[in-house]
Enzyme design. Structure first.
Site, mmCIF file in Angstrom:
data_model
loop_
_atom_site.group_PDB
_atom_site.id
_atom_site.type_symbol
_atom_site.label_atom_id
_atom_site.label_comp_id
_atom_site.label_asym_id
_atom_site.label_seq_id
_atom_site.Cartn_x
_atom_site.Cartn_y
_atom_site.Cartn_z
ATOM 1 C CG ASP A 1 -4.883 5.867 7.907
ATOM 2 O OD1 ASP A 1 -5.989 6.048 8.442
ATOM 3 O OD2 ASP A 1 -4.085 4.972 8.259
ATOM 4 C CG ASP B 1 -5.678 -0.131 12.534
ATOM 5 O OD1 ASP B 1 -5.670 -0.250 13.778
ATOM 6 O OD2 ASP B 1 -4.660 0.128 11.874
ATOM 7 C CG ASP C 1 -0.278 8.603 6.384
ATOM 8 O OD1 ASP C 1 -1.336 7.953 6.287
ATOM 9 O OD2 ASP C 1 0.540 8.425 7.310
ATOM 10 N NE ARG D 1 -1.012 -1.348 15.087
ATOM 11 C CZ ARG D 1 -2.093 -0.848 14.507
ATOM 12 N NH1 ARG D 1 -2.605 0.300 14.940
ATOM 13 N NH2 ARG D 1 -2.693 -1.482 13.526
#
Length: 729
Positions: A548, A637, A550, A684
């Site tokens: 990612d 992910d 960040d 999620r």
């Protein structure tokens, strides 16, 4: 005395000569004549006498093949029915792919499967509905018949026993009325039962024409090699998707149990298979060979009742799951980690075209039944363990659900159509199996992470970093630039790909820092989350470091993670770990990010995996799951972890990391990290259950293993440690 013997011999020889001349004369063998001489006589119009025929093969029985199974055949079947059966079981008996299949339909749009729309008033059994649902939910399905390569009937053809309540009447007329039928060309028909007890002829009650048969319990007499598909017989309770894993959780050495050989089932008193099942009685010794049978089968079993019916021991407690070898039906045997002993003379084994049954079963001859116990005792314990392990693989790969049976059937047909990239025997018979090893990706086994050990090779010693960027570049102090520099310093980095999924235009080239490795910026066409797992041609290394924008990682952490991955190339190796759990109150799966000693996922924000999973993510998973990920801009992910765990049956691997995985927040002019979104966690949770529903089971596997560098945290000189910087983070 000697003279008498000589006269007797001469007299016998003379008598033989007289008989030879009397019954047609002495024939000159054809092989003794010169070919040129024979050809010359033929040209002159002279044809030599035909030699005496050579019957090298044994004479075939005059009685048709399907009449030898039972003494009562003439009672149950009329002569007219016999003629009809023998002439119309398969009118296309000589059909093969090159003669009864139109390959041109598949070259236009690839291997697509069309399911006829269900007709009003037609009832479909639950099992056949599961088959159709598996096809419609697969990547092969198309709703446009013009794009189809293969066609599947919506008419229920599974049970063609006229006594069954699932039997569909007037099927011949209904099939012929289909405008796409075309005499069955490019059609496949699924069937589990045909005929009626006790004979069970293989007549389906209608002319299948040039259609392929995916049939259970098909005889080798009627099986058309490389055209029909022999499928396993399954019950209506068989799960549609997922399925239970096998019972072999741990390898017991040696693999011996209380009972060596067991059979449990019906003892047919008459009809097909009755001779062999009745003979099993002679193998039973009530010690290590146990036969659990019953003769109560069918409505008129009492008419054929014998003296042993009252002594049958079917009601005794069955211990078939506790034996290394079994005569049990094939699928309970495989699931129970028992090695099946197959006595199947004249029957085609399920998926025999692709499965090497010699590696998972003991294949015997019905005529040598009494030798089976001694043969079983002679098998070495190492061989038994290997056979048991292979049964577990076959069960989980191809047989544990209706979906796997259907997909295996379709993949077999696809391999026939596109032979230039069909699967090898090793791909079908070794982990993870043919359903997860897509030959469209590569025909070279070394391009897959599963076969490195078998081939004795290692993955390419470099990786490609893929950084997913969604925020505009407004400052030279942004985390993505620091991450890019740290990754580029790794000795194992071959190149860096920046996937620009930001709404803003691409930054100027001079805005990116100078590095010693190539930096390739790719602008995403659709700018969706799933695009980070596209199989980009610019990825030339086996390993992919997914990041990612960040993520905060040092060069040392990157080097150590890649070193670990080289030992586990089929798994996800990385840093941020998460876990799943079953919430019994809500009766659903839960997702947690708490720091514990247990995890089941490694997030792809800082993880290394094989590039093949990019291809599998894009081409194996259904569009519905990927669309869900793209709409939520979340859960990609988790879906990748589901996929990899479903393939490997193993957990990911977490490596050493600083105690707190800090999520870097952006500046005022940019949006905050998606982890700060309050709806992020709830989404999620929803994703977890949606993914588990599609896979039919929970593929994630818990683990408590973490791999640290050698001498990590040991009280020794820092100079003795290779990855010394990790302890300072």
């Amino acid at each position: 005395m000697q003279a008498k013997k000589r006269y007797l011999i001469l007299l016998s020889a003379g008598a033989c000569l007289v008989l030879l001349f009397y019954f047609g004369g002495v024939q000159v063998p054809a092989s003794s004549r010169s070919p040129s001489r024979r050809d010359e006589r033929s040209r002159n119009g002279f044809y030599p006498e035909q030699p005496w025929p050579d019957f090298a093969d044994s004479l075939q029985a005059f009685i048709p093949w399907d009449q030898v199974e039972t003494e009562d055949y003439n009672v149950h079947t009329s002569p007219r029915q016999k003629r009809d059966v023998n002439s119309s079981v398969y009118k296309g008996r000589r059909c093969r792919m090159d003669s009864c299949f139109d390959f041109s339909l598949c070259k236009r749009t690839g291997f697509k499967v069309y399911v006829y729309p269900q007709q009003k008033g037609e009832k479909i059994s639950e099992s056949y509905q599961n088959i159709l649902s598996a096809i419609e939910g697969s990547r092969f399905y198309t709703s446009d018949p013009g794009q189809a390569c293969l066609f599947v009937l919506s008419l229920d053809t599974l049970d063609r026993d006229q006594l069954s309540p699932q039997y569909v009447h007037n099927l011949k007329t209904k099939v012929q009325s289909l405008h796409l039928w075309n005499n069955g060309r490019n059609h496949i028909i699924f069937n589990l039962y045909s005929g009626t007890w006790p004979d069970y002829t293989e007549d389906l009650g209608f002319d299948i024409g040039q259609a392929m048969l995916a049939k259970a319990s098909i005889s080798t007499e009627n099986f058309r090699p490389n055209f029909d598909v022999s499928i396993p017989l399954f019950s209506k309770e068989h799960p549609r998707t997922g399925g239970e894993r096998g019972y072999l959780k741990y390898n017991t050495i040696p693999p011996f149990r209380k009972y060596m050989l067991v059979f449990k089932g019906k003892r047919y008193l008459t009809g097909i298979g009755s001779d062999t099942r009745n003979a099993l009685y002679h193998v039973h010794n009530a010690e290590d060979v146990v036969l659990l049978t019953t003769c109560k089968h069918g409505k008129d079993w009492q008419k054929h009742k014998d003296a042993r019916c009252d002594r049958d021991n079917m009601l005794h407690k069955c211990v078939f799951a506790s034996v290394p070898l079994t005569f049990l039906p094939l699928w309970p045997s495989c699931e129970a980690a028992c090695v099946p002993v197959m006595l199947s003379n004249g029957w085609e084994l399920p998926f025999s075209e692709i499965i090497d049954w010699n590696t998972a079963a003991v294949i015997g001859d019905e005529r040598l039944l009494l030798q089976i116990p001694s043969t079983a005792r002679s098998i070495h314990q190492d061989k038994i363990l290997a056979l048991r392990q292979q049964t577990q693989f076959l069960w989980e790969a191809y047989f544990s659900s209706v979906e796997k049976i259907v997909l295996t059937t379709l993949e077999i047909v696809q391999d026939r159509v596109f032979q230039h990239w069909s699967r090898s025997t090793l791909m079908w018979n070794s982990h993870p199996g043919g359903l997860f090893a897509l030959p469209q990706y590569s025909v070279y086994l070394g391009d897959f992470p599963f076969y490195y050990a078998a081939l004795g090779i290692k993955p390419y010693p470099k990786f490609t970093a893929v950084i997913h960027a969604v925020t505009p570049l407004v400052s030279q102090s942004q985390p993505i630039l620091k991450l890019l520099v740290a990754v580029a310093k790794s000795q194992y980095c071959a190149q860096i790909i920046v996937l620009w999924n930001c709404d803003k235009p691409l930054p100027a080239k001079h805005r990116w820092p100078a590095t010693s490795v190539p930096v390739i910026v790719i602008e995403g066409d659709s700018k969706v989350m799933s695009s980070r797992f596209q199989p980009y041609e610019t990825i030339v290394t086996d390993a992919v470091l997914s990041l990612d924008e960040d993520t905060v990682l040092s060069t040392t952490e990157v080097d150590f993670a890649f070193t670990v991955w080289q030992s586990f190339p089929e798994r996800i190796v990385g840093y941020p770990a998460r876990s799943h759990f079953w919430d019994s109150n809500k009766e659903r799966w839960g997702y947690t990010s708490k720091w514990t000693n247990d995890y089941s996922m490694v997030l792809t924000g800082a993880a290394i995996y094989h590039r093949y999973y990019h291809y599998l993510y894009t081409n194996f998973l259904p569009a519905s799951l990927k669309n869900m990920v793209d709409q939520l801009a979340n859960c990609e992910d988790i879906l990748m972890n589901f996929l990899v765990s479903a393939v490997t049956k193993l957990p990911p691997i977490k490596v050493t990391q600083k105690k707190q995985y800090k999520e870097t927040m952006m500046g005022q002019s940019s949006r905050a990290s998606r982890w700060a979104d309050p709806d992020h966690f709830a989404q999620r949770q929803t994703c977890m259950n949606k993914f588990a529903s599609w896979f039919g089971t929970m593929p994630l596997v818990h683990s408590q293993m973490r791999l640290d560098p050698v001498l990590f945290k040991d009280q020794v000189s820092i100079l003795r440690k290779k990855y010394r910087d990790i302890e300072r983070l």
